[in-house]
Design a protein around this motif. Structure first.
Motif, PDB file in Angstrom:
ATOM      1  N   TYR A   1       0.096   9.370 -10.174  1.00 15.73           N
ATOM      2  CA  TYR A   1       0.219   8.109  -9.455  1.00 15.73           C
ATOM      3  C   TYR A   1       1.674   7.867  -9.065  1.00 15.73           C
ATOM      4  O   TYR A   1       2.579   8.099  -9.877  1.00 15.73           O
TER       5      TYR A   1
ATOM      6  N   GLN B   1      -2.982   5.351  -4.991  1.00 13.82           N
ATOM      7  CA  GLN B   1      -4.393   5.499  -5.374  1.00 13.82           C
ATOM      8  C   GLN B   1      -4.613   6.630  -6.366  1.00 13.82           C
ATOM      9  O   GLN B   1      -5.664   6.722  -6.988  1.00 13.82           O
TER      10      GLN B   1
ATOM     11  N   GLN C   1       0.834  -1.198   0.000  1.00 17.07           N
ATOM     12  CA  GLN C   1       0.000   0.000   0.000  1.00 17.07           C
ATOM     13  C   GLN C   1       0.867   1.246   0.000  1.00 17.07           C
ATOM     14  O   GLN C   1       1.741   1.418   0.854  1.00 17.07           O
TER      15      GLN C   1
END
Length: 117
Positions: free
Chosen positions: A94, A109, A3
């Motif tokens: 991004y 994200q 993440q």
């Protein structure tokens, strides 16, 4: 999948500046490279800038001299300082992380950058 947390997008007038951040988990040690990409409406995603673990940096021709990529290795955080912004810089930005012997890729994200008067 790792993440990545992005922040820093927004609305800015032409000629203005913004700073984007991308944080990767500090438990990731074998980072090969981190980079910024952008995608404008109706266009393909394109590379903006990349920084390798060895410190090599590459920029897209369209942002050379205006954008600066940097990385805080202790925090596994990457930054993109964007100066002299133009309307054509408007896109979703991004961050990308390439890591491990297997050259794995993870994406943030996305954060919207809009340059408009």
């Amino acid at each position: 999948q790792v993440q990545l947390v992005e922040s820093g997008g927004g609305l800015v007038q032409p000629g203005g500046s913004l700073r984007l951040s991308c944080a990767a988990p500090t438990t990731i040690f074998s980072i090969n490279a981190m980079g910024w990409y952008r995608q404008a409406p109706g266009k393909q995603r394109e590379l903006v800038a990349v920084i390798t673990s060895g410190g090599s940096i590459n920029y897209a021709n369209s942002v050379k001299g205006r954008f600066i990529i940097s990385r805080d290795n202790a925090k596994n955080t990457m930054y993109l300082q964007m100066n002299s912004l133009k309307p054509e810089d408007t896109a979703v930005y991004y961050c990308n992380l390439n890591y491990g012997l297997g050259q794995f890729n993870s994406w943030g994200q996305g954060t919207q950058v809009t340059v408009s008067s």
